[in-house]
Motif scaffolding. Structure first.
Motif, PDB file in Angstrom:
ATOM      1  N   LEU A 322       0.833  -1.197   0.000  1.00 48.00           N
ATOM      2  CA  LEU A 322       0.000   0.000   0.000  1.00 48.00           C
ATOM      3  C   LEU A 322       0.873   1.255   0.000  1.00 48.00           C
ATOM      4  CD1 LEU A 322      -2.987   0.914   0.121  1.00 48.00           C
ATOM      5  CD2 LEU A 322      -2.773   0.951   2.612  1.00 48.00           C
ATOM      6  N   ALA A 323       1.964   1.221   0.754  1.00 50.04           N
ATOM      7  CA  ALA A 323       2.888   2.349   0.754  1.00 50.04           C
ATOM      8  C   ALA A 323       3.530   2.539  -0.616  1.00 50.04           C
ATOM      9  CB  ALA A 323       3.974   2.135   1.810  1.00 50.04           C
ATOM     10  N   ALA A 324       3.802   1.431  -1.309  1.00 48.73           N
ATOM     11  CA  ALA A 324       4.369   1.532  -2.657  1.00 48.73           C
ATOM     12  C   ALA A 324       3.374   2.156  -3.628  1.00 48.73           C
ATOM     13  CB  ALA A 324       4.788   0.144  -3.143  1.00 48.73           C
ATOM     14  N   ILE A 325       2.096   1.800  -3.512  1.00 49.00           N
ATOM     15  CA  ILE A 325       1.076   2.439  -4.345  1.00 49.00           C
ATOM     16  C   ILE A 325       0.997   3.926  -4.001  1.00 49.00           C
ATOM     17  CG2 ILE A 325      -1.401   2.468  -4.900  1.00 49.00           C
ATOM     18  CD1 ILE A 325      -1.372  -0.554  -3.991  1.00 49.00           C
ATOM     19  N   GLY A 326       1.111   4.249  -2.709  1.00 47.25           N
ATOM     20  CA  GLY A 326       1.098   5.644  -2.294  1.00 47.25           C
ATOM     21  C   GLY A 326       2.168   6.471  -2.972  1.00 47.25           C
ATOM     22  N   ARG A 327       3.319   5.869  -3.210  1.00 52.50           N
ATOM     23  CA  ARG A 327       4.404   6.582  -3.898  1.00 52.50           C
ATOM     24  C   ARG A 327       3.954   7.085  -5.263  1.00 52.50           C
ATOM     25  NH1 ARG A 327       7.799   2.460  -4.095  1.00 52.50           N
ATOM     26  NH2 ARG A 327       6.989   1.826  -6.115  1.00 52.50           N
ATOM     27  N   HIS A 328       3.107   6.309  -5.961  1.00 52.17           N
ATOM     28  CA  HIS A 328       2.640   6.697  -7.287  1.00 52.17           C
ATOM     29  C   HIS A 328       1.616   7.832  -7.246  1.00 52.17           C
ATOM     30  CE1 HIS A 328       4.784   3.344  -8.879  1.00 52.17           C
ATOM     31  NE2 HIS A 328       3.952   2.419  -8.445  1.00 52.17           N
ATOM     32  N   VAL A 329       0.973   8.029  -6.086  1.00 50.66           N
ATOM     33  CA  VAL A 329      -0.095   9.042  -6.009  1.00 50.66           C
ATOM     34  C   VAL A 329       0.239  10.142  -5.013  1.00 50.66           C
ATOM     35  CG1 VAL A 329      -1.904   7.485  -6.798  1.00 50.66           C
ATOM     36  CG2 VAL A 329      -1.372   7.591  -4.347  1.00 50.66           C
ATOM     37  N   GLY A 330       1.519  10.266  -4.671  1.00 52.32           N
ATOM     38  CA  GLY A 330       1.972  11.393  -3.869  1.00 52.32           C
ATOM     39  C   GLY A 330       1.723  11.283  -2.378  1.00 52.32           C
ATOM     40  N   VAL A 331       1.647  10.075  -1.835  1.00 52.28           N
ATOM     41  CA  VAL A 331       1.436   9.882  -0.398  1.00 52.28           C
ATOM     42  C   VAL A 331       2.583   9.050   0.171  1.00 52.28           C
ATOM     43  CG1 VAL A 331      -0.095   9.016   1.402  1.00 52.28           C
ATOM     44  CG2 VAL A 331      -1.069   9.901  -0.729  1.00 52.28           C
ATOM     45  N   ASN A 332       3.265   9.586   1.181  1.00 52.49           N
ATOM     46  CA  ASN A 332       4.354   8.864   1.831  1.00 52.49           C
ATOM     47  C   ASN A 332       3.818   8.209   3.097  1.00 52.49           C
ATOM     48  OD1 ASN A 332       6.644   7.885   3.069  1.00 52.49           O
ATOM     49  ND2 ASN A 332       7.838   9.762   2.834  1.00 52.49           N
ATOM     50  N   LEU A 333       3.359   6.962   2.977  1.00 54.02           N
ATOM     51  CA  LEU A 333       2.769   6.273   4.118  1.00 54.02           C
ATOM     52  C   LEU A 333       3.837   5.907   5.152  1.00 54.02           C
ATOM     53  CD1 LEU A 333      -0.135   5.426   4.803  1.00 54.02           C
ATOM     54  CD2 LEU A 333       0.392   3.151   3.916  1.00 54.02           C
ATOM     55  N   TRP A 334       5.074   5.747   4.708  1.00 54.48           N
ATOM     56  CA  TRP A 334       6.145   5.417   5.640  1.00 54.48           C
ATOM     57  C   TRP A 334       6.402   6.545   6.638  1.00 54.48           C
ATOM     58  CZ3 TRP A 334       8.053   0.698   6.304  1.00 54.48           C
ATOM     59  CH2 TRP A 334       7.987  -0.223   5.259  1.00 54.48           C
ATOM     60  N   SER A 335       6.156   7.768   6.256  1.00 57.48           N
ATOM     61  CA  SER A 335       6.461   8.899   7.135  1.00 57.48           C
ATOM     62  C   SER A 335       5.383   9.166   8.168  1.00 57.48           C
ATOM     63  CB  SER A 335       6.675  10.169   6.297  1.00 57.48           C
ATOM     64  OG  SER A 335       5.462  10.583   5.678  1.00 57.48           O
ATOM     65  N   TYR A 336       4.256   8.478   8.066  1.00 52.14           N
ATOM     66  CA  TYR A 336       3.139   8.765   8.972  1.00 52.14           C
ATOM     67  C   TYR A 336       3.445   8.283  10.388  1.00 52.14           C
ATOM     68  CZ  TYR A 336      -1.397   8.604  11.209  1.00 52.14           C
ATOM     69  OH  TYR A 336      -2.435   8.782  12.097  1.00 52.14           O
ATOM     70  N   ARG A 337       3.075   9.105  11.370  1.00 51.24           N
ATOM     71  CA  ARG A 337       3.159   8.746  12.773  1.00 51.24           C
ATOM     72  C   ARG A 337       1.784   8.935  13.399  1.00 51.24           C
ATOM     73  NH1 ARG A 337       6.998   7.429  10.683  1.00 51.24           N
ATOM     74  NH2 ARG A 337       9.188   7.626  11.240  1.00 51.24           N
ATOM     75  N   GLY A 338       1.276   7.899  14.066  1.00 55.47           N
ATOM     76  CA  GLY A 338      -0.013   7.982  14.720  1.00 55.47           C
ATOM     77  C   GLY A 338       0.068   8.740  16.029  1.00 55.47           C
ATOM     78  N   PRO A 339      -1.079   8.938  16.687  1.00 56.45           N
ATOM     79  CA  PRO A 339      -1.096   9.730  17.928  1.00 56.45           C
ATOM     80  C   PRO A 339      -0.256   9.129  19.052  1.00 56.45           C
ATOM     81  CG  PRO A 339      -3.221   8.652  17.527  1.00 56.45           C
ATOM     82  CD  PRO A 339      -2.417   8.509  16.284  1.00 56.45           C
ATOM     83  N   ASP A 340      -0.046   7.820  19.019  1.00 58.01           N
ATOM     84  CA  ASP A 340       0.799   7.173  20.025  1.00 58.01           C
ATOM     85  C   ASP A 340       2.157   6.759  19.460  1.00 58.01           C
ATOM     86  OD1 ASP A 340      -1.220   7.301  22.021  1.00 58.01           O
ATOM     87  OD2 ASP A 340      -2.193   5.541  21.133  1.00 58.01           O
ATOM     88  N   GLY A 341       2.499   7.346  18.336  1.00 59.45           N
ATOM     89  CA  GLY A 341       3.777   7.033  17.712  1.00 59.45           C
ATOM     90  C   GLY A 341       3.744   5.828  16.784  1.00 59.45           C
TER      91      GLY A 341
END
Length: 418
Positions: A322-341
């Motif tokens: 899913l993160a790889a698909i995000g790369r194609h549509v301008g979303v960096n899922l790897w950089s996301y941090r949730g409210p508890d880290g």
């Protein structure tokens, strides 16, 4: 022979050997519009094959896999011994893997009903009489063969991949209907279940990328094939979005929900709906990562399973794709941090001690395979995680070799299915 002559001979030998592995530059396929794989990276890797011994070793492993498919198949849903409920032979049918009969089958009760669940214990019935095993062969073979063609230019690989895809998805006499209404049925109880969507969601992105690679100029994959496959994918996407089963799977809280989102985003991207693909990846941050990954990186829903290692790595296959698909549509899922880290990096980090052999896996797992985490650790390393990067040299290669350098997209590497 002079030193200059010996150098010339050696250089000629190197060039000749490289030519055996890689087609000439003018034969290079165009960049494929892959949903998970990075087309630019594929092109760069292809250009380096004649010069990098590590890549040549990986190519030997890949072509060995592809060669085994050349004399197998094609497969079709119409070959099963009995059709799905309703009688349409074109309907995909699979059986719930962890459900078992409670009595000995008789003439009056041919299935041995009622069935009961034994989580993590695979009923061998599911591997005969339904389409599950054949579908997995279609997915794996098309992917291996398409990649082997891309890197070698050998027409036989592409032509075989095209035959396999046409037989399963396109030819009127043998095609599968674009739905999963009868996936993971339970004899005498359910004609199909929403949970059965994972039969496709866990691997179908490999088919999407195989199609994209073939569309980059492969022999035996025509414009008509591309158009027809696009229609099948669009119809399947419509079913996933709008069917009752699709809606149920979309709200699943564990790996089923992650894989559903990954499949939805990939199909949307492949069929041109980049807005839906982007929205799905963005929504996965609060919808998936926040509730599914704990502050320490563990995945509580997956740890609750009897196959906790398998399902922890399995869920991360979906996340990394899913993160790889995000790369194609301008979303960096790897950089996301949730409210508890919470983050994908933390989830991979939770696996590292067991993945590298530094510590035992501290949760129930009757069939531990260290290599099951190899691809997801590679993915985190490529995304910039230092701990994952340091762990790569300590990973266990899966059966058939570590192919990450040639197909950098996580696969489910251990054998259990379901």
């Amino acid at each position: 022979m002079s030193g200059r002559s010996r150098t010339a001979v050696l250089l000629a030998a190197v060039v000749t050997f490289g030519a055996l592995l890689v087609p000439s530059a003018h034969a290079a396929p165009k960049a494929p519009r892959t949903a998970v794989l990075d087309a630019g990276r594929l092109q760069r890797t292809r250009a380096l094959l004649g010069h990098d011994p590590r890549l040549r070793r990986a190519l030997r492993d890949l072509t060995a896999r592809a060669d085994t498919w050349l004399d197998q198949g094609p497969w079709t849903v119409v070959d099963k011994p009995r059709p799905a409920p309703g009688g349409d032979v074109h309907e995909y049918l699979s059986q719930a893997p962890y459900w078992w009969p409670t009595t000995t089958p008789t003439a009056d009760n041919p299935w041995g009903c009622p069935y009961v669940q034994r989580d993590g214990q695979r009923n061998p019935e599911v591997d005969s009489g339904t389409d599950r095993q054949d579908a997995e062969k279609v997915f794996g073979s098309a992917y291996d063969l398409a990649l082997a063609w891309y890197y070698t230019g050998k027409a036989a690989y592409a032509e075989k991949a095209g035959q396999i895809l046409r037989t399963w998805f396109l030819d009127p006499a043998t095609r599968m209907n674009p739905d999963l209404q009868h996936a993971q049925f339970i004899p005498c109880a359910y004609d199909g279940r929403a949970i059965g969507i994972i039969d496709f969601s866990q691997s179908y992105t490999s088919v999407l990328d195989a199609q994209a690679i073939l569309a980059a100029g492969a022999p035996g994959w025509s414009a008509e094939d591309r158009t027809a496959m696009g229609r099948w994918n669009a119809d399947f996407l419509d079913w996933l979005k709008n069917s009752d089963f699709g809606k149920q799977e979309g709200v699943a809280a564990n790996n089923h929900g992650t894989f559903y989102d990954m499949q939805l985003a990939a199909l949307a991207y492949a069929t041109g709906d980049t807005a839906l693909a982007r929205r799905t990846v963005l929504d996965a941050r609060a919808k998936r990562i926040d509730p599914q990954i704990a502050a320490d990186g563990s995945q509580p829903q997956e740890l609750a399973r009897t196959r906790s290692w398998h399902y922890s790595t399995f869920d991360l296959v979906a996340y990394t794709r899913l993160a790889a698909i995000g790369r194609h549509v301008g979303v960096n899922l790897w950089s996301y941090r949730g409210p508890d880290g919470q983050s994908l990096f933390k989830a991979v980090g939770y696996l590292l001690p067991a993945a590298t052999g530094a510590a035992a896996w501290p949760h129930p797992e009757p069939e531990f395979h260290r290599y099951a985490a190899t691809d997801v650790v590679h993915a985190a390393a490529d995304a910039g995680d230092a701990a994952a990067g340091a762990a790569v040299a300590k990973l266990e290669a899966p059966p058939g070799g570590d192919l990450w350098a040639l197909r950098p997209a996580a696969e489910q590497l251990d054998s259990i299915a379901g």
